[in-house]
Design an enzyme around this catalytic site. Structure first.
Site, PDB file in Angstrom:
ATOM      1  N   GLY B  86       0.816  -1.201   0.000  1.00 57.92           N
ATOM      2  CA  GLY B  86       0.000   0.000   0.000  1.00 57.92           C
ATOM      3  C   GLY B  86       0.855   1.259   0.000  1.00 57.92           C
ATOM      4  N   LEU B  87       0.384   2.299   0.689  1.00 60.29           N
ATOM      5  CA  LEU B  87       1.080   3.579   0.766  1.00 60.29           C
ATOM      6  C   LEU B  87       1.380   4.155  -0.608  1.00 60.29           C
ATOM      7  CD1 LEU B  87       3.639   3.032   3.662  1.00 60.29           C
ATOM      8  CD2 LEU B  87       1.397   4.073   3.778  1.00 60.29           C
ATOM      9  N   CYS B  88       0.428   4.035  -1.517  1.00 55.91           N
ATOM     10  CA  CYS B  88       0.643   4.646  -2.831  1.00 55.91           C
ATOM     11  C   CYS B  88      -0.610   5.398  -3.265  1.00 55.91           C
ATOM     12  CB  CYS B  88       1.063   3.610  -3.863  1.00 55.91           C
ATOM     13  SG  CYS B  88       0.030   2.152  -3.875  1.00 55.91           S
ATOM     14  N   GLY B  89      -1.230   6.079  -2.316  1.00 52.22           N
ATOM     15  CA  GLY B  89      -2.362   6.918  -2.661  1.00 52.22           C
ATOM     16  C   GLY B  89      -3.560   6.093  -3.091  1.00 52.22           C
ATOM     17  N   LEU B  91      -4.146   4.703  -5.913  1.00 54.08           N
ATOM     18  CA  LEU B  91      -3.832   3.941  -7.130  1.00 54.08           C
ATOM     19  C   LEU B  91      -4.659   2.671  -7.255  1.00 54.08           C
ATOM     20  CD1 LEU B  91      -1.534   4.312  -9.349  1.00 54.08           C
ATOM     21  CD2 LEU B  91      -0.422   2.445  -8.193  1.00 54.08           C
TER      22      LEU B  91
END
Lengths: 136, 299
Positions: B86-89, B91
């Site tokens: 995760g941690l990709c907005g 997307l």
């Protein structure tokens, strides 16, 4: 008159240089190419590719793919190409062992096919390396 | 009123978080560059393959290969390419929304990436297979995906194969896309796809390979046999490019998300520092007040 040999994989261009002649593992047997070869497209089988330049011969282990010959260039499109120098025997042995172990476990058909293909490739690499050593 | 020690502790922890997000931002930036380079270095392969395919197209029948055959029926196989982490907005959320909107009763799914697998299994969709592709992407990791869907298509278990992935437009914007992979449109075969944004727009691309000149190529053993070999290669290359495209999107999205996280953390540190100073001053003033009151009382 030398011509250009190119070996490309989807990941990168592995080799590109002027050579005097090249022997390729075609699906229907070995194929020797010298300058002024007629334009030809054929399929490549996993095996050894051997080119000569200035009287010296060098080998590559290649996977399956296509061979494209134009008047001045021989292009080899394959999913795997490793030069003699890059093959580390121990790593290949280990890969073979892992593949054999994987075969022992219960697998689906696709997985078996994938593992067998990887064994073929590893064997081709190993064979090439061993042959080299005999020559030296 | 909060005491100074509490505020100091919070400042310290926010600063630590900012350091972590900053590091993640830098890592994502370099990984994005790598994925872009990788896509670019495959361009020469694509050009050569396209030359062969274009020459073959003239020599063979339109439906010379079973992978080009259009069949009636609604059964669809969708390959969903998401990220593992995760941690990709937004997307993955954006992509999965598009996937769930489009997929119907007749759709089964193949996933590449943990996020897609989690979402689809939670939604109780028909998940057929899950492939793991590590970073950096190797062609050998992607090939099983191509072989799997080709087998499924040829066995008649699905009539259409689509790929859902995130297209890399530029560093700041990525768009979810669903492209049809099989049956291959004969017109598209041997042509650059429009979405191949990552690998293009580089100045130092190698020259386009030259054709066979007059007379065309000779095909051995036969054009059909060569086509049999070339079409799967083309397909595998397409999937490889789509996965690379997704990876470049992932890293750029993560880079942007981490940049804003770092900025937010720094803002928070600023606010907290201001509050800390206020509290400290208030405490000093209070103390002075007490001392002077005490002195007054002693006089």
């Amino acid at each position: 008159m030398p011509f250009t040999l190119e070996i490309v994989t989807p990941e990168k261009s592995v080799f590109s240089d002027e050579v005097d002649g090249v022997v390729l593992p075609g699906v229907e047997g070995e194929l020797g190419v010298l300058p002024q070869h007629t334009p030809l497209v054929t399929t490549l089988a996993p095996g050894e590719l051997r080119y000569s330049k200035d009287g010296k011969e060098t080998d590559f282990a290649v996977g399956e793919g296509l061979i494209e010959i134009t008047g001045t260039t021989v292009s080899v499109l394959t999913d795997l190409a490793v030069s003699d120098v890059e093959i580390d025997e121990a790593v290949v042995e280990e890969a073979l062992q892992r593949a054999q172990d994987a075969l022992q476990e219960k697998l689906g058909e696709e997985e078996i096919a994938a593992v067998e293909a990887s064994i073929q490739k590893s064997l081709a690499q190993l064979h090439l390396k061993r042959k080299r050593r005999r020559h030296l | 009123m909060p005491n100074t020690r509490d505020i100091r502790r919070r400042i310290k922890s926010v600063k630590n978080t900012a350091q972590i997000t900053k590091a993640m931002q830098l890592v994502a930036a370099s990984k994005m560059k790598k994925a872009q380079d990788q896509a670019t270095s495959g361009r020469h392969y694509a050009d050569l393959l396209n030359t062969v395919l274009n020459n073959l197209k003239e020599l063979t029948e339109e439906d010379a290969h079973p992978l080009l055959e259009t069949r009636a029926g609604d059964r669809e196989l969708m390959v969903v390419v998401t990220t593992d982490k995760g941690l990709c907005g937004a997307l993955n959320t954006n992509l999965m929304r598009k996937v769930t909107d489009q997929g119907g009763e007749q759709t089964s799914y193949v996933t590449v990436g943990a996020k897609g697998r989690q979402t689809l299994s939670r939604l109780k969709r028909d998940l057929v297979a899950d492939f793991v592709v590590h970073d950096p992407v190797h062609f050998a990791d992607v090939k099983p995906v191509g072989n799997f869907i080709m087998d499924r298509f040829l066995a008649g278990e699905c009539n259409r194969v689509t790929v859902a992935f995130t297209n890399f437009v530029n560093t700041l914007s990525q768009e979810p896309l669903i492209e049809t992979l099989l049956p291959i449109n004969p017109i598209d075969l041997g042509r650059d796809r429009e979405f191949l944004g990552v690998g293009q727009k580089e100045e130092d691309l190698p020259e386009k390979p030259e054709g066979p000149g007059e007379g065309g190529f000779l095909f051995e053993p036969s054009p059909e046999k060569v086509l049999d070999m070339a079409v799967p290669q083309y397909l595998n290359y397409e999937i490889y490019q789509m996965v690379l495209e997704s990876r470049a999107s992932e890293h750029s999205a993560r880079m942007v998300a981490m940049k804003s996280a770092t900025d937010n953390a720094n803002d928070l540190v600023k606010d907290l520092t201001l509050e800390y100073n206020k509290v400290r001053q208030a405490a000093i003033t209070n103390e002075l007040l007490e001392i002077s009151t005490a002195m007054k009382a002693l006089e």
